[in-house]
Design an enzyme around this catalytic site. Sequence first.
Site, PDB file in Angstrom:
ATOM      1  N   LYS A 195       0.855  -1.192   0.000  1.00  0.00           N
ATOM      2  CA  LYS A 195       0.000   0.000   0.000  1.00  0.00           C
ATOM      3  C   LYS A 195       0.889   1.240   0.000  1.00  0.00           C
ATOM      4  O   LYS A 195       1.685   1.449   0.911  1.00  0.00           O
ATOM      5  CB  LYS A 195      -0.910  -0.010   1.230  1.00  0.00           C
ATOM      6  CG  LYS A 195      -1.868   1.169   1.317  1.00  0.00           C
ATOM      7  CD  LYS A 195      -2.769   1.016   2.538  1.00  0.00           C
ATOM      8  CE  LYS A 195      -3.743   2.165   2.676  1.00  0.00           C
ATOM      9  NZ  LYS A 195      -4.612   2.000   3.869  1.00  0.00           N
ATOM     10  N   LYS A 248      -2.345  -1.515  -3.667  1.00  0.00           N
ATOM     11  CA  LYS A 248      -3.160  -0.300  -3.615  1.00  0.00           C
ATOM     12  C   LYS A 248      -2.259   0.925  -3.717  1.00  0.00           C
ATOM     13  O   LYS A 248      -1.333   1.053  -2.908  1.00  0.00           O
ATOM     14  CB  LYS A 248      -3.950  -0.279  -2.293  1.00  0.00           C
ATOM     15  CG  LYS A 248      -4.856   0.929  -2.123  1.00  0.00           C
ATOM     16  CD  LYS A 248      -5.602   0.878  -0.795  1.00  0.00           C
ATOM     17  CE  LYS A 248      -6.539   2.078  -0.668  1.00  0.00           C
ATOM     18  NZ  LYS A 248      -7.273   2.087   0.606  1.00  0.00           N
TER      19      LYS A 248
END
Length: 323
Positions: A195, A248
Amino acid sequence: MKFDRHRRLRSSATMRDMVRENHVRKEDLIYPIFVVEKDDVKKEIKSLPGVYQISLNLLESELKEAYDLGIRAIMFFGVPNSKDDIGTGAYIHDGVIQQATRIAKKMYDDLLIVADTCLCEYTDHGHCGVIDDHTHDVDNDKSLPLLVKTAISQVEAGADIIAPSNMMDGFVAEIRRGLDEAGYYNIPIMSYGVKYASSFFGPFRDAADSAPSFGDRKTYQMDPANRLEALRELESDLKEGCDMMIVKPALSYLDIVRDVKNHTNVPVVAYNVSGEYSMTKAAAQNGWIDEERVVMEQMVSMKRAGADMIITYCKDICRYLDN
């Protein structure tokens, strides 16, 4: 002159369909829903057109629409009435996500509930853990027990998958240990282990009311310039027991999706984040692009890069697939 005739396999729609390498299916999709504790709220999020904050007492209609479209996996994000410095609302028995999960499971037993396991929506400072009074940064090790409590509370409410997203070191190991000790050894962990500290998250923070009140998240989320770091994060989470790995954001990080796919045999999840969704929506609303064609091209690009599943705010994909 001799040359290859690649166009032979593009000669008709039927031929192109037959040789197509990647496909988007409804079963690939995980649909986020923003749930608020206040009653009688269905409020469109200005920076996320077509996406709403929805009250618990109105949640059933949203779930029914998604289910009738063919969506079978939901990810809840909570907007609580009150917050504190340690995010208590994330792990209490009657927290907003716990209540939403019970409603969903009562309606549809076969609907998979993916629990976003984090504290940022519940802390009054908007960070993803406990703040150290001296460094004014998130205290990694003090935050871990709260994540474990949150995960167990979410599973007790009916969550099928735990998706820890706060990027604390050791979060997969501690949550796995906590779930196993509580007897939930069959609950998989879908780690947000890759992320990035991305600028594409802006509309989400409006939707979840989770923007940091000071500083940023660069001490725990990854530098967008780094590629090898993603593989180090992946290696750690695999050792700690993750069952699935989220990358992400997705569209600006398709190289990372491919790297993760090439270095693991667990399912890879691409998160088509809020900023990516909103840019597409804005261009479509201005008539600059064909929304359906662009969205489906984005989806298939994530599948082509190696994603097995896609988290997306665009439930219209199901309608596109039906057409």
